[in-house]
Design an enzyme around this catalytic site. Sequence first.
Site, PDB file in Angstrom:
ATOM      1  N   GLY A  46       0.829  -1.195   0.000  1.00 48.84           N
ATOM      2  CA  GLY A  46       0.000   0.000   0.000  1.00 48.84           C
ATOM      3  C   GLY A  46       0.863   1.243   0.000  1.00 48.84           C
ATOM      4  O   GLY A  46       2.035   1.198   0.393  1.00 48.84           O
ATOM      5  N   GLN A  51       2.832   9.997   1.421  1.00 53.30           N
ATOM      6  CA  GLN A  51       4.187   9.453   1.562  1.00 53.30           C
ATOM      7  C   GLN A  51       5.131   9.913   0.461  1.00 53.30           C
ATOM      8  O   GLN A  51       6.345   9.764   0.593  1.00 53.30           O
ATOM      9  CB  GLN A  51       4.145   7.923   1.583  1.00 53.30           C
ATOM     10  CG  GLN A  51       3.494   7.372   2.843  1.00 53.30           C
ATOM     11  CD  GLN A  51       3.366   5.861   2.762  1.00 53.30           C
ATOM     12  OE1 GLN A  51       2.401   5.355   2.224  1.00 53.30           O
ATOM     13  NE2 GLN A  51       4.357   5.144   3.273  1.00 53.30           N
ATOM     14  N   CYS A  91       5.736  -0.268   6.940  1.00 53.75           N
ATOM     15  CA  CYS A  91       5.414   0.963   6.212  1.00 53.75           C
ATOM     16  C   CYS A  91       6.649   1.368   5.417  1.00 53.75           C
ATOM     17  O   CYS A  91       7.761   1.349   5.951  1.00 53.75           O
ATOM     18  CB  CYS A  91       5.043   2.055   7.218  1.00 53.75           C
ATOM     19  SG  CYS A  91       4.642   3.628   6.443  1.00 53.75           S
ATOM     20  N   LEU A  92       6.442   1.726   4.153  1.00 55.17           N
ATOM     21  CA  LEU A  92       7.585   2.119   3.327  1.00 55.17           C
ATOM     22  C   LEU A  92       8.247   3.398   3.850  1.00 55.17           C
ATOM     23  O   LEU A  92       9.390   3.674   3.507  1.00 55.17           O
ATOM     24  CB  LEU A  92       7.149   2.309   1.865  1.00 55.17           C
ATOM     25  CG  LEU A  92       6.668   1.029   1.166  1.00 55.17           C
ATOM     26  CD1 LEU A  92       6.152   1.341  -0.229  1.00 55.17           C
ATOM     27  CD2 LEU A  92       7.781  -0.019   1.121  1.00 55.17           C
ATOM     28  N   HIS A 133      -4.501   1.571   7.425  1.00 54.71           N
ATOM     29  CA  HIS A 133      -3.138   2.096   7.564  1.00 54.71           C
ATOM     30  C   HIS A 133      -2.906   3.246   6.576  1.00 54.71           C
ATOM     31  O   HIS A 133      -2.399   4.311   6.950  1.00 54.71           O
ATOM     32  CB  HIS A 133      -2.142   0.944   7.327  1.00 54.71           C
ATOM     33  CG  HIS A 133      -0.701   1.333   7.302  1.00 54.71           C
ATOM     34  ND1 HIS A 133       0.236   0.802   8.169  1.00 54.71           N
ATOM     35  CD2 HIS A 133      -0.005   2.190   6.497  1.00 54.71           C
ATOM     36  CE1 HIS A 133       1.424   1.328   7.898  1.00 54.71           C
ATOM     37  NE2 HIS A 133       1.308   2.172   6.892  1.00 54.71           N
ATOM     38  N   GLU A 134      -3.291   3.030   5.327  1.00 54.96           N
ATOM     39  CA  GLU A 134      -3.066   4.066   4.305  1.00 54.96           C
ATOM     40  C   GLU A 134      -3.958   5.281   4.541  1.00 54.96           C
ATOM     41  O   GLU A 134      -3.534   6.421   4.340  1.00 54.96           O
ATOM     42  CB  GLU A 134      -3.283   3.507   2.896  1.00 54.96           C
ATOM     43  CG  GLU A 134      -2.401   2.322   2.511  1.00 54.96           C
ATOM     44  CD  GLU A 134      -0.924   2.550   2.762  1.00 54.96           C
ATOM     45  OE1 GLU A 134      -0.471   3.700   2.693  1.00 54.96           O
ATOM     46  OE2 GLU A 134      -0.222   1.560   3.048  1.00 54.96           O
ATOM     47  N   HIS A 137      -2.429   7.680   6.893  1.00 60.09           N
ATOM     48  CA  HIS A 137      -1.430   8.582   6.302  1.00 60.09           C
ATOM     49  C   HIS A 137      -2.093   9.879   5.824  1.00 60.09           C
ATOM     50  O   HIS A 137      -1.525  10.960   5.966  1.00 60.09           O
ATOM     51  CB  HIS A 137      -0.736   7.914   5.112  1.00 60.09           C
ATOM     52  CG  HIS A 137       0.373   6.976   5.492  1.00 60.09           C
ATOM     53  ND1 HIS A 137       1.474   7.368   6.215  1.00 60.09           N
ATOM     54  CD2 HIS A 137       0.558   5.655   5.229  1.00 60.09           C
ATOM     55  CE1 HIS A 137       2.295   6.336   6.382  1.00 60.09           C
ATOM     56  NE2 HIS A 137       1.756   5.272   5.793  1.00 60.09           N
TER      57      HIS A 137
HETATM   58 NI    NI Z   1       2.566   3.391   5.725  1.00 64.64          NI
END
Ligand code: NI
Length: 167
Positions: A46, A51, A91-92, A133-134, A137
């Site tokens: 995701g 991000q 998470c990236l 989660h996304e 963000h």
């Molecule tokens: Ni993330």
Amino acid sequence: MALLPILQYPDPRLYQKAAPVREITQDIRDLVRDLAETMYSAPGVGLAATQVDVHKQIIIVDTSDARDTLLVLINPEILASEGVQYREEGCLSVPGIYESVERAEWIHVRAMALDGKLFEFESEQLQAVCIQHEMDHLRGKVFVDYLSRLKRNRIRAKMQKQQRLSA
Ligand code: NI
């Protein structure tokens, strides 16, 4: 197509709130394509526009095994949710850190698709965690913000050290 640089925790730009998308323009379509390329190449399941320092309400998710089922959610909303689940999340923007946080087990989502049409669907298990989660963000929330202050400080110190070493 382009790989976009991903903001790394604790970059303050990860705490900016995303604005709703008013209209699907060519810029939005290009952004979604670049987000997808960036997510698949990372690889991740995701990615939120936040991000990559674009503060618009756009997330993409692909939790399929074959990595061929891209879900694009613009202005996503959770209309209903039920239950509780805990899954290890990564998470990236926080590479190398995996922690479980509390998420709804089942969600009913409404979002706009890339064709500008609203659609609704139900989600559960990993995909539901990923969507929550996304969506966090977009609100300027990173999953480590759910952890204890002690744990978060440890993660912050580790990230800052990694970033110094790679700078
Ligand atoms: Ni993330």
